[in-house]
Design a protein around this motif. Structure first.
Motif, PDB file in Angstrom:
ATOM      1  N   SER A  97      -9.197   9.988  -2.484  1.00 44.85           N
ATOM      2  CA  SER A  97     -10.183  10.754  -1.730  1.00 44.85           C
ATOM      3  C   SER A  97     -11.458  10.875  -2.556  1.00 44.85           C
ATOM      4  CB  SER A  97      -9.667  12.174  -1.489  1.00 44.85           C
ATOM      5  OG  SER A  97      -8.528  12.137  -0.694  1.00 44.85           O
ATOM      6  N   TYR A 151       2.291  -3.521  11.528  1.00 45.71           N
ATOM      7  CA  TYR A 151       3.652  -3.370  12.043  1.00 45.71           C
ATOM      8  C   TYR A 151       4.298  -4.710  12.382  1.00 45.71           C
ATOM      9  CZ  TYR A 151       2.481   1.620  12.550  1.00 45.71           C
ATOM     10  OH  TYR A 151       2.109   2.924  12.337  1.00 45.71           O
ATOM     11  N   ASP A 189     -11.842   0.848   2.006  1.00 42.11           N
ATOM     12  CA  ASP A 189     -10.904   1.009   3.124  1.00 42.11           C
ATOM     13  C   ASP A 189     -11.653   1.237   4.434  1.00 42.11           C
ATOM     14  OD1 ASP A 189      -8.462   1.263   4.347  1.00 42.11           O
ATOM     15  OD2 ASP A 189      -7.885   3.099   3.302  1.00 42.11           O
ATOM     16  N   ASP A 190     -11.019   0.886   5.538  1.00 42.53           N
ATOM     17  CA  ASP A 190     -11.561   1.131   6.883  1.00 42.53           C
ATOM     18  C   ASP A 190     -12.981   0.592   7.020  1.00 42.53           C
ATOM     19  OD1 ASP A 190      -9.205   2.523   7.067  1.00 42.53           O
ATOM     20  OD2 ASP A 190     -10.100   4.502   7.138  1.00 42.53           O
ATOM     21  N   LEU A 211       1.668   4.982   0.817  1.00 42.18           N
ATOM     22  CA  LEU A 211       1.227   5.950   1.825  1.00 42.18           C
ATOM     23  C   LEU A 211       2.024   7.239   1.671  1.00 42.18           C
ATOM     24  CD1 LEU A 211       0.976   3.265   4.614  1.00 42.18           C
ATOM     25  CD2 LEU A 211      -0.972   4.644   3.815  1.00 42.18           C
ATOM     26  N   ALA A 212       1.303   8.344   1.688  1.00 42.42           N
ATOM     27  CA  ALA A 212       1.914   9.649   1.419  1.00 42.42           C
ATOM     28  C   ALA A 212       2.756  10.133   2.600  1.00 42.42           C
ATOM     29  CB  ALA A 212       0.803  10.659   1.150  1.00 42.42           C
ATOM     30  N   LEU A 268       1.503  12.064  -6.150  1.00 40.90           N
ATOM     31  CA  LEU A 268       1.659  10.844  -5.356  1.00 40.90           C
ATOM     32  C   LEU A 268       1.432   9.603  -6.211  1.00 40.90           C
ATOM     33  CD1 LEU A 268      -0.208  11.986  -2.112  1.00 40.90           C
ATOM     34  CD2 LEU A 268       2.230  11.369  -2.255  1.00 40.90           C
ATOM     35  N   GLU A 321       0.853  -1.185   0.000  1.00 41.54           N
ATOM     36  CA  GLU A 321       0.000   0.000   0.000  1.00 41.54           C
ATOM     37  C   GLU A 321       0.892   1.239   0.000  1.00 41.54           C
ATOM     38  OE1 GLU A 321      -2.739   0.524   3.306  1.00 41.54           O
ATOM     39  OE2 GLU A 321      -3.502   2.411   2.474  1.00 41.54           O
ATOM     40  N   ALA A 369      -2.444  11.732   8.039  1.00 40.80           N
ATOM     41  CA  ALA A 369      -3.704  11.776   8.789  1.00 40.80           C
ATOM     42  C   ALA A 369      -4.062  13.230   9.103  1.00 40.80           C
ATOM     43  CB  ALA A 369      -3.570  10.969  10.077  1.00 40.80           C
ATOM     44  N   GLU A 392      -0.511  -6.159  14.856  1.00 40.39           N
ATOM     45  CA  GLU A 392       0.700  -5.752  15.589  1.00 40.39           C
ATOM     46  C   GLU A 392       1.312  -6.874  16.407  1.00 40.39           C
ATOM     47  OE1 GLU A 392      -0.217  -2.259  17.898  1.00 40.39           O
ATOM     48  OE2 GLU A 392      -0.391  -0.983  16.109  1.00 40.39           O
ATOM     49  N   GLY A 414      -3.507  -3.408  10.398  1.00 42.39           N
ATOM     50  CA  GLY A 414      -3.113  -3.037  11.755  1.00 42.39           C
ATOM     51  C   GLY A 414      -2.760  -4.206  12.649  1.00 42.39           C
ATOM     52  N   ASN A 465      -4.422   5.045  -2.170  1.00 44.11           N
ATOM     53  CA  ASN A 465      -5.591   5.675  -1.530  1.00 44.11           C
ATOM     54  C   ASN A 465      -6.114   6.853  -2.343  1.00 44.11           C
ATOM     55  OD1 ASN A 465      -5.729   4.356   1.307  1.00 44.11           O
ATOM     56  ND2 ASN A 465      -3.557   4.865   1.051  1.00 44.11           N
TER      57      ASN A 465
HETATM   58  P1  C2E Z   1      -5.077   4.194   5.942  1.00 47.48           P
HETATM   59  O1  C2E Z   1      -5.307   4.214   4.468  1.00 47.48           O
HETATM   60  O2  C2E Z   1      -6.056   3.457   6.772  1.00 47.48           O
HETATM   61  O3  C2E Z   1      -3.599   3.630   6.115  1.00 47.48           O
HETATM   62  C1  C2E Z   1      -3.184   2.844   7.191  1.00 47.48           C
HETATM   63  C2  C2E Z   1      -2.483   3.656   8.239  1.00 47.48           C
HETATM   64  O4  C2E Z   1      -2.187   2.823   9.360  1.00 47.48           O
HETATM   65  C3  C2E Z   1      -1.131   4.206   7.790  1.00 47.48           C
HETATM   66  O5  C2E Z   1      -0.909   5.432   8.479  1.00 47.48           O
HETATM   67  C4  C2E Z   1      -0.164   3.134   8.301  1.00 47.48           C
HETATM   68  O6  C2E Z   1       1.170   3.601   8.452  1.00 47.48           O
HETATM   69  C5  C2E Z   1      -0.799   2.812   9.632  1.00 47.48           C
HETATM   70  N1  C2E Z   1      -0.454   1.461  10.093  1.00 47.48           N
HETATM   71  C6  C2E Z   1      -0.051   0.417   9.361  1.00 47.48           C
HETATM   72  N2  C2E Z   1       0.136  -0.678  10.124  1.00 47.48           N
HETATM   73  C7  C2E Z   1      -0.168  -0.307  11.388  1.00 47.48           C
HETATM   74  C8  C2E Z   1      -0.176  -1.010  12.647  1.00 47.48           C
HETATM   75  O7  C2E Z   1       0.138  -2.186  12.752  1.00 47.48           O
HETATM   76  N3  C2E Z   1      -0.574  -0.294  13.739  1.00 47.48           N
HETATM   77  C9  C2E Z   1      -0.925   1.027  13.643  1.00 47.48           C
HETATM   78  N4  C2E Z   1      -1.270   1.646  14.773  1.00 47.48           N
HETATM   79  N5  C2E Z   1      -0.930   1.716  12.478  1.00 47.48           N
HETATM   80  C10 C2E Z   1      -0.560   1.046  11.366  1.00 47.48           C
HETATM   81  P2  C2E Z   1      -0.384   6.735   7.723  1.00 47.48           P
HETATM   82  O8  C2E Z   1       0.663   6.372   6.715  1.00 47.48           O
HETATM   83  O9  C2E Z   1      -0.050   7.722   8.785  1.00 47.48           O
HETATM   84  O10 C2E Z   1      -1.663   7.221   6.924  1.00 47.48           O
HETATM   85  C11 C2E Z   1      -2.795   7.669   7.598  1.00 47.48           C
HETATM   86  C12 C2E Z   1      -3.969   7.853   6.684  1.00 47.48           C
HETATM   87  O11 C2E Z   1      -3.741   8.930   5.773  1.00 47.48           O
HETATM   88  C13 C2E Z   1      -4.271   6.651   5.798  1.00 47.48           C
HETATM   89  O12 C2E Z   1      -4.994   5.693   6.526  1.00 47.48           O
HETATM   90  C14 C2E Z   1      -5.084   7.294   4.696  1.00 47.48           C
HETATM   91  O13 C2E Z   1      -6.417   7.469   5.099  1.00 47.48           O
HETATM   92  C15 C2E Z   1      -4.423   8.648   4.561  1.00 47.48           C
HETATM   93  N6  C2E Z   1      -3.456   8.616   3.456  1.00 47.48           N
HETATM   94  C16 C2E Z   1      -2.159   8.230   3.443  1.00 47.48           C
HETATM   95  N7  C2E Z   1      -1.622   8.381   2.222  1.00 47.48           N
HETATM   96  C17 C2E Z   1      -2.614   8.840   1.423  1.00 47.48           C
HETATM   97  C18 C2E Z   1      -2.699   9.186   0.023  1.00 47.48           C
HETATM   98  O14 C2E Z   1      -1.732   9.064  -0.758  1.00 47.48           O
HETATM   99  N8  C2E Z   1      -3.908   9.645  -0.420  1.00 47.48           N
HETATM  100  C19 C2E Z   1      -4.996   9.762   0.399  1.00 47.48           C
HETATM  101  N9  C2E Z   1      -6.126  10.219  -0.112  1.00 47.48           N
HETATM  102  N10 C2E Z   1      -4.947   9.438   1.693  1.00 47.48           N
HETATM  103  C20 C2E Z   1      -3.769   8.977   2.202  1.00 47.48           C
END
Ligand code: C2E
Ligand code: CA
Ligand code: CA
Ligand code: CA
Length: 274
Positions: A114, A253, A174-175, A59-60, A92, A57, A73, A234, A232, A112
């Motif tokens: 929006s 993680y 997602d989610d 992630l930005a 991205l 996946e 976030a 862990e 998620g 991901n």
């Molecule tokens: P998401 O799409 O639900 O991505 C999963 C988030 O959970 C990611 O946080 C990831 O680093 C984190 N994560 C992964 N494994 C674990 C784990 O085992 N435990 C915990 N506590 N967290 C874990 P991240 O990278 O901070 O991204 C947060 C959110 O920001 C993403 O949630 C997504 O909604 C959004 N996002 C990130 N990149 C993009 C993007 O390029 N475009 C859009 N539109 N949204 C993005």
């Protein structure tokens, strides 16, 4: 939070502070050189049986010369509210596809989106243009959308998603379970996959409510013939419980944090599927 001087007053000032910093982030974001300041990291999605890599996946990440590192976030919702998320999505997606083009062709890429990326024709055409000019096979691309994204302009988002699905892309919800969509609505979308939110995974072996929710969501995925990724993860205890419930794909993680592109390739080489 401390409540020394009366909750309401403190709450107000906290709230104001947040609004101020959101406004600051928005103004910095609008002036940022997004092509340079944004990057993408990749978190592995692995097969629960052998822990072989299925894909990653994207992630930005934003490293701002003004603000330092800001979490997605935080800045993604701000960009969405400011109506400028498309100007982030485009660089991205280009970066993610460029990195993924170097992977073994068995690897999938999740990206991901929006709601705003899908509620205008121009936005949609821009995405299609980027996918097509990358040369990356859309059949290996999963586009992730959240239930909350569907709350806006469902019909337009649905039409866009249908176009992307016809292009060959997978569509991943997602989610799952955290929003308010009805199953009827979800059924109206050409979904190929859903992702179980990490809030249901945390200590599920000790939390009967979470355990039952994950169990039902897995049953639903089988019933609807949709793939399901569990996010998620862990701990080994969570993994064992998910295996016993018949989970298939996992992310978290326990396996790896999101990785820069070269480390992602190393991960895939070390964790191959048999
Ligand atoms: P998401 O799409 O639900 O991505 C999963 C988030 O959970 C990611 O946080 C990831 O680093 C984190 N994560 C992964 N494994 C674990 C784990 O085992 N435990 C915990 N506590 N967290 C874990 P991240 O990278 O901070 O991204 C947060 C959110 O920001 C993403 O949630 C997504 O909604 C959004 N996002 C990130 N990149 C993009 C993007 O390029 N475009 C859009 N539109 N949204 C993005
Ligand atoms: Ca996601
Ligand atoms: Ca998620
Ligand atoms: Ca999330």
């Amino acid at each position: 939070k401390k409540r020394k001087r009366g909750g309401a007053v403190l709450f107000n000032s906290d709230h104001e502070q947040r609004i101020n910093s959101d406004a600051k982030i928005e103004s910095v974001l609008k002036q940022a050189e997004l092509e340079n300041e944004l990057s993408v990291v990749f978190q592995p999605i692995v097969d629960i049986r052998d822990l072989g890599t299925i894909g990653f996946e994207a992630l930005a990440r934003w490293n701002s010369p003004v603000l330092g590192k800001v979490s997605p976030a935080c800045f993604i919702p701000i960009a969405e509210r400011a109506g400028i998320v498309g100007s982030l999505t485009r660089p991205l997606l280009k970066k993610a596809l460029a990195a993924a083009s170097l992977w073994d062709t068995s690897m999938r890429l999740s990206f991901n989106l929006s709601a705003h990326d899908l509620n205008s024709n121009d936005g949609l055409l821009a995405l299609i243009g980027i996918i097509e000019s990358s040369g990356f096979d859309p059949q290996r691309l999963d586009l992730e959308i959240t239930e909350t994204a569907l709350a806006h302009d469902f019909e337009q988002v649905k039409r866009s998603v249908e176009v992307l699905r016809r292009l060959g892309c997978g569509i991943s919800l997602d989610d799952f379970g955290t929003g308010y969509s009805s199953l009827t609505r979800l059924h109206a979308l050409p979904l190929t996959k859903f992702k179980i939110d990490r809030s249901f995974v945390k200590d599920l072996h000790q939390r009967p409510a979470s355990y039952k929710i994950v169990k039902s969501l897995l049953a639903l995925s089988t019933e609807m013939a949709l793939e399901c990724v569990i996010e998620g993860v862990e701990t080994q205890e969570e993994l064992a419980a998910l295996k016993a419930l018949g989970g298939t794909s996992v992310q978290g993680y326990l396996f790896s944090p999101p990785l820069p592109e070269s480390q992602a390739r190393e991960f895939a080489a070390r964790h191959r599927r048999p």
